[in-house]
Write an enzyme that holds these catalytic residues in place. Structure first.
Site, PDB file in Angstrom:
ATOM      1  N   ILE A   1       0.863  -1.192   0.000  1.00 34.05           N
ATOM      2  CA  ILE A   1       0.000   0.000   0.000  1.00 34.05           C
ATOM      3  C   ILE A   1       0.892   1.232   0.000  1.00 34.05           C
ATOM      4  O   ILE A   1       1.721   1.420   0.881  1.00 34.05           O
ATOM      5  CB  ILE A   1      -0.935   0.001   1.219  1.00 34.05           C
ATOM      6  CG1 ILE A   1      -1.818  -1.253   1.213  1.00 34.05           C
ATOM      7  CG2 ILE A   1      -1.795   1.253   1.221  1.00 34.05           C
ATOM      8  CD1 ILE A   1      -2.716  -1.364   2.424  1.00 34.05           C
TER       9      ILE A   1
ATOM     10  N   ASN B   1      -1.281   6.598   7.976  1.00 35.42           N
ATOM     11  CA  ASN B   1      -1.491   6.416   9.420  1.00 35.42           C
ATOM     12  C   ASN B   1      -1.263   7.712  10.164  1.00 35.42           C
ATOM     13  O   ASN B   1      -2.007   8.069  11.082  1.00 35.42           O
ATOM     14  CB  ASN B   1      -0.559   5.335   9.955  1.00 35.42           C
ATOM     15  CG  ASN B   1      -1.180   3.952   9.875  1.00 35.42           C
ATOM     16  OD1 ASN B   1      -2.398   3.840   9.813  1.00 35.42           O
ATOM     17  ND2 ASN B   1      -0.384   2.921   9.896  1.00 35.42           N
TER      18      ASN B   1
ATOM     19  N   HIS C   1      -4.348   5.397  13.282  1.00 36.92           N
ATOM     20  CA  HIS C   1      -4.187   3.950  13.113  1.00 36.92           C
ATOM     21  C   HIS C   1      -5.527   3.239  12.904  1.00 36.92           C
ATOM     22  O   HIS C   1      -5.579   2.196  12.251  1.00 36.92           O
ATOM     23  CB  HIS C   1      -3.460   3.366  14.323  1.00 36.92           C
ATOM     24  CG  HIS C   1      -2.003   3.715  14.366  1.00 36.92           C
ATOM     25  ND1 HIS C   1      -1.054   3.025  13.641  1.00 36.92           N
ATOM     26  CD2 HIS C   1      -1.339   4.700  15.013  1.00 36.92           C
ATOM     27  CE1 HIS C   1       0.136   3.557  13.854  1.00 36.92           C
ATOM     28  NE2 HIS C   1      -0.008   4.565  14.686  1.00 36.92           N
TER      29      HIS C   1
ATOM     30  N   ARG D   1      -8.987 -15.593  -8.932  1.00 36.12           N
ATOM     31  CA  ARG D   1      -9.621 -16.827  -9.396  1.00 36.12           C
ATOM     32  C   ARG D   1      -9.877 -17.725  -8.189  1.00 36.12           C
ATOM     33  O   ARG D   1      -9.039 -17.838  -7.303  1.00 36.12           O
ATOM     34  CB  ARG D   1      -8.716 -17.532 -10.400  1.00 36.12           C
ATOM     35  CG  ARG D   1      -8.392 -16.668 -11.624  1.00 36.12           C
ATOM     36  CD  ARG D   1      -7.403 -17.373 -12.523  1.00 36.12           C
ATOM     37  NE  ARG D   1      -6.212 -17.760 -11.789  1.00 36.12           N
ATOM     38  CZ  ARG D   1      -5.193 -18.432 -12.313  1.00 36.12           C
ATOM     39  NH1 ARG D   1      -5.230 -18.800 -13.574  1.00 36.12           N
ATOM     40  NH2 ARG D   1      -4.155 -18.754 -11.589  1.00 36.12           N
TER      41      ARG D   1
ATOM     42  N   GLU E   1       1.793  -3.476   5.863  1.00 36.01           N
ATOM     43  CA  GLU E   1       0.924  -3.082   4.759  1.00 36.01           C
ATOM     44  C   GLU E   1       1.209  -3.869   3.486  1.00 36.01           C
ATOM     45  O   GLU E   1       0.767  -3.482   2.409  1.00 36.01           O
ATOM     46  CB  GLU E   1       1.082  -1.578   4.491  1.00 36.01           C
ATOM     47  CG  GLU E   1       2.441  -1.146   3.969  1.00 36.01           C
ATOM     48  CD  GLU E   1       3.414  -0.830   5.101  1.00 36.01           C
ATOM     49  OE1 GLU E   1       4.397  -0.122   4.839  1.00 36.01           O
ATOM     50  OE2 GLU E   1       3.190  -1.283   6.239  1.00 36.01           O
TER      51      GLU E   1
END
Length: 796
Positions: free
Chosen positions: A669, A676, A681, A700, A712
């Site tokens: 991320i 944060n 948080h 799938r 993250e």
């Protein structure tokens, strides 16, 4: 009560005071010939009949409803009607008042009905309309130091670092609000903030780290670079030799600083690696991660630094621990390996500390503490199962020659190095996360939290660590029939029939305080190999136990000296396995023909085998349930790191056997730390859940797997997926996350995004799963270096 005053006055207690003669007395206490008398709306009298002396003590509210001298030998507790609770010192005649208007130790109601002290020293205060207030002496020993009253996005008091100077004063860095200097002796505070005007006292209000070098110079790491305290200007001035020579944004955010004996600063950055800096000549060298060099720095994100007593530099990162080797100008790397039980327990190293014996203490964000012998390289690991208040460690320091003080996000632990006894304390009067290392000043221990600094009286804290609160087994169930413990003689070994092999236990801590948080671990000797963590669950059941001798033990490791409660029992062998029956079998078998013997043996084998299969099914089902609980990431609901390692290696073996392609997609991320810091948080946890669910539902269904790799980062495993198909899947995931339209003001397009690195190949004996994982990680690094919000495929 008027008659009582008249009775006392026969001895000359009140003299000729007609007003007192007609007053209402609620309480009379006698201690060693001294009388304490509460007179309604007048105050508290101390009366000495021997010399006729009487003293009156008045408070802000003199409507005294109750008295108690059971809490302390030196303190008289005074309950008032509307004025709260008063703690009166019988030696100095000074007092403190506790009301509902205070920030900490506040009452729910100022009208006090009754006061009670239980057998564990906890104070119970009954109020009029506010219920019962409990002062738990084993937990409520801290005081909150609020830094200031200015509101800054609701996080004005979130502390990022603490340090002390040579005079024993605190320097407190705030996550979004500059620096506060606290003179403990004078009780005065001084704030250093960044303003747009020329009177600015610091280059930025986002402060992450202090360092005071051997010359008592104070260095500060911020989100805009490095600064130094100027005593003449009484301000923190930017270090231009560093700040003007930054070559990438990651070098600007400074998370850690340490200085060596040569006067050089070692600076750990966010995504900018490790930098060696000379205060006189500037940046000397940069150390960064090189995916092709295993002896390079293991990550560019550095949380902590330490130079030990042998002048060795240790670097804690989000991808392992690194030891700097000056002879080669490279690093020895310590990484988490699920197959190595003697290695470090986590790759995310939050704090480093060296004790007086020379051992290195390594704090992690999810693996507790690792104690590393720097000479033998042996590592011991301690987690919440061993008694730590949490596996997320924020810092450590010396408590005394025998003990180390460990701060975790949920409390404080005192670790005795010699006996390995762990005393854990959780501060329930200030339920907020700890954020910094602990700092000892005199007899006080200070630690940063999300809402200020907590100060703890060490002597008061340690005085309660020898209190033992036992655990009791309340009921024992046999095949569903429960028997209360008081009907069982625990000194004797109980015996049960072979058919009575389903045994259950219910237990409870004897700590009666509503603030108690028991943390149970249990073991059935003869069945379990290790202690099993039950957390707050107080019930356990064992089914289909074999015949034999067992001892059930349970203890509450939230208490300093957890002595286990135990119960020993025997499940007898079935009658057909007794000695007389064996003699009968031998006699019958001697008479029977060989054919009959073989048929009987085959028949018994089938019965036993069927029964064993049923028992194995029950065990497999129970083990599968336990496996699910231990392999799911609690926050996101996807697989955790342990399950990722298992599935990844299984998928690699499947690809090796079937010569099919296996793909790995590493996902990060973007700018999650800044998210944060900006949104908190709790919002960060929501983002992790949203991203994980988006990844899960866009894969799938049959062979694909997603799990949380750490922090993250997520990892996706694909079977029988070509490089082209893998990039299509990765691009779809990137777009789906971006379409969530999660606001991120620090991102390029003000929207939260992800970066992805992929690798696809057919596994071979030369191409291990770990190598494929490192290639995917390298691709992710390239994606982030290319500007983030992009997918990259690793190519050799």
């Amino acid at each position: 009560m008027t008659s009582q005053i008249k009775d006392l006055n026969r001895h000359g207690f009140f003299g000729n005071d007609s007003v007192l003669m007609e007053s209402l007395v609620h309480n009379i206490l006698e201690e060693d010939g001294i009388y304490w008398v509460s007179v309604w709306n007048t105050g508290l009298f101390r009366i000495d009949p021997k010399n006729g002396k009487r003293d009156l003590f008045s408070f802000s509210n003199n409507k005294i409803s109750c008295l108690s001298n059971e809490f302390s030998d030196d303190v008289l507790l005074v309950g008032t009607w509307g004025g709260g609770l008063i703690s009166f010192d019988k030696n100095t005649y000074t007092y403190s008042e506790y009301t509902s208007r205070q920030r900490s130790f506040n009452l729910s109601n100022d009208f006090i009905f009754s006061i009670h002290v239980d057998s564990y020293g906890s104070l119970w205060v009954g109020t009029n309309g506010g219920g019962v207030n409990i002062y738990d002496t084993k937990r409520m020993w801290s005081k909150l130091i609020l830094l200031h009253e200015n509101k800054v996005s609701g996080r004005e008091n979130s502390v990022s670092d603490l340090n002390k100077d040579k005079n024993g004063n605190l320097w407190i860095s705030l996550l979004n609000n500059g620096i506060t200097y606290y003179d403990l002796n004078a009780g005065k505070k001084k704030h250093y903030r960044h303003y747009k005007s020329s009177e600015s006292k610091i280059i930025s209000n986002a402060v992450f780290k202090f360092h005071i070098d051997k010359n008592e110079d104070i260095w500060v790491g911020t989100d805009l670079g490095l600064c130094k305290y100027d005593k003449k200007l009484d301000a923190f001035i930017g270090a231009d030799l560093y700040n003007k020579n930054i070559i990438e944004d990651g070098e600007r955010i400074i998370y850690s600083i340490i200085s060596d004996d040569n006067g050089f600063l070692w600076i750990g950055t966010y995504d900018g690696g490790l930098i060696k800096f000379s205060p006189s000549s500037g940046i000397i060298k940069r150390y960064k991660n090189d995916p092709k060099n295993p002896n390079s720095l293991c990550s560019n994100l550095i949380f902590s630094l330490l130079i030990d007593s042998s002048n060795r530099l240790w670097v804690g990162t989000n991808k392992g621990l690194a030891e700097y080797m000056p002879s080669t100008d490279e690093f020895t790397i310590y990484r988490y390996d699920v197959n190595n039980k003697n290695g470090i327990s986590s790759d995310r190293i939050t704090s480093l500390f060296q004790d007086i014996s020379g051992k290195l203490w390594v704090g992690t964000s999810d693996g507790g503490i690792n104690i590393l012998n720097t000479e033998t390289k042996q590592i011991l690991n301690y987690t919440s199962t061993d008694g730590l208040s949490s596996n997320f460690i924020t810092g450590m320091t010396h408590m005394d020659n025998d003990s180390v003080c460990v701060a975790a996000i949920k409390g404080m632990t005192i670790f005795n190095r010699n006996t390995e006894i762990i005393y854990s304390y959780t501060f329930y009067n200030h339920e907020r996360r700890f954020t910094t290392n602990p700092v000892i000043i005199g007899q006080d221990c200070f630690v940063g939290t999300q809402e200020g600094v907590l100060g703890v009286d060490i002597n008061y804290l340690l005085s309660f660590k020898k209190q033992e609160v036992p655990v009791k087994i309340r009921t024992i169930g046999v095949n569903g029939n429960n028997t209360p413990a008081f009907k069982i003689d625990f000194k004797k070994t109980s015996k049960y029939k072979y058919s009575e092999n389903n045994i259950s236990f219910e237990f409870a801590s004897m700590d009666l305080s509503p603030l108690s948080r028991p943390y149970y671990v249990f073991m059935l000797e003869g069945f379990d190999k290790n202690w099993i963590n039950a957390n707050m669950k107080n019930y356990v059941q064992y089914t289909n136990l074999d015949s034999g001798k067992y001892t059930f033990k349970v203890k509450d490791i939230s208490n300093p000296y957890p002595e286990p409660a135990s119960f020993t029992f025997i499940i007898e062998k079935p009658f057909w396995l007794s000695m007389p029956m064996f003699a009968a079998y031998i006699l019958v078998l001697a008479i029977m023909t060989f054919l009959v013997f073989r048929l009987r043996q085959l028949f018994q084998y089938k019965i036993a085998n069927k029964k064993l299969q049923e028992e194995q099914k029950d065990l497999i089902s129970a083990n599968e349930q336990l496996t699910v609980l231990s392999t799911v990431d609690e926050l996101t609901g996807v697989g955790n790191r342990r399950l990722l390692d298992t599935v990844g290696k299984d998928l690699w073996r499947k690809g090796l056997d079937n010569k099919q392609q296996v793909s790995l997609i590493m996902i990060d991320i973007d700018l999650f730390k800044q998210y944060n810091d900006l949104y908190g948080h709790q919002a960060g946890d929501n983002v992790l859940r949203s991203v994980a669910q988006t990844l899960q539902k866009n894969l799938r269904a049959k062979y694909d797997f997603v799990g949380r790799y750490g922090g993250e980062e997520f990892l996706i495993l694909l079977y029988n997926s070509s490089a082209c198909d893998t990039m299509k899947i990765a691009e779809k995931l990137r777009i789906e996350v971006k379409n969530l339209n999660i606001e991120h003001s620090a991102a390029k397009n003000k929207i939260l995004t992800i970066s992805l690195g992929a690798y696809t190949s057919v596994p071979t004996n030369e191409l291990s799963y770990e190598t494929m994982l490192s290639f995917a990680d390298t691709a992710l690094y390239n994606a982030k270096a290319s500007g983030r919000d992009i997918c990259k495929m690793y190519t050799e």
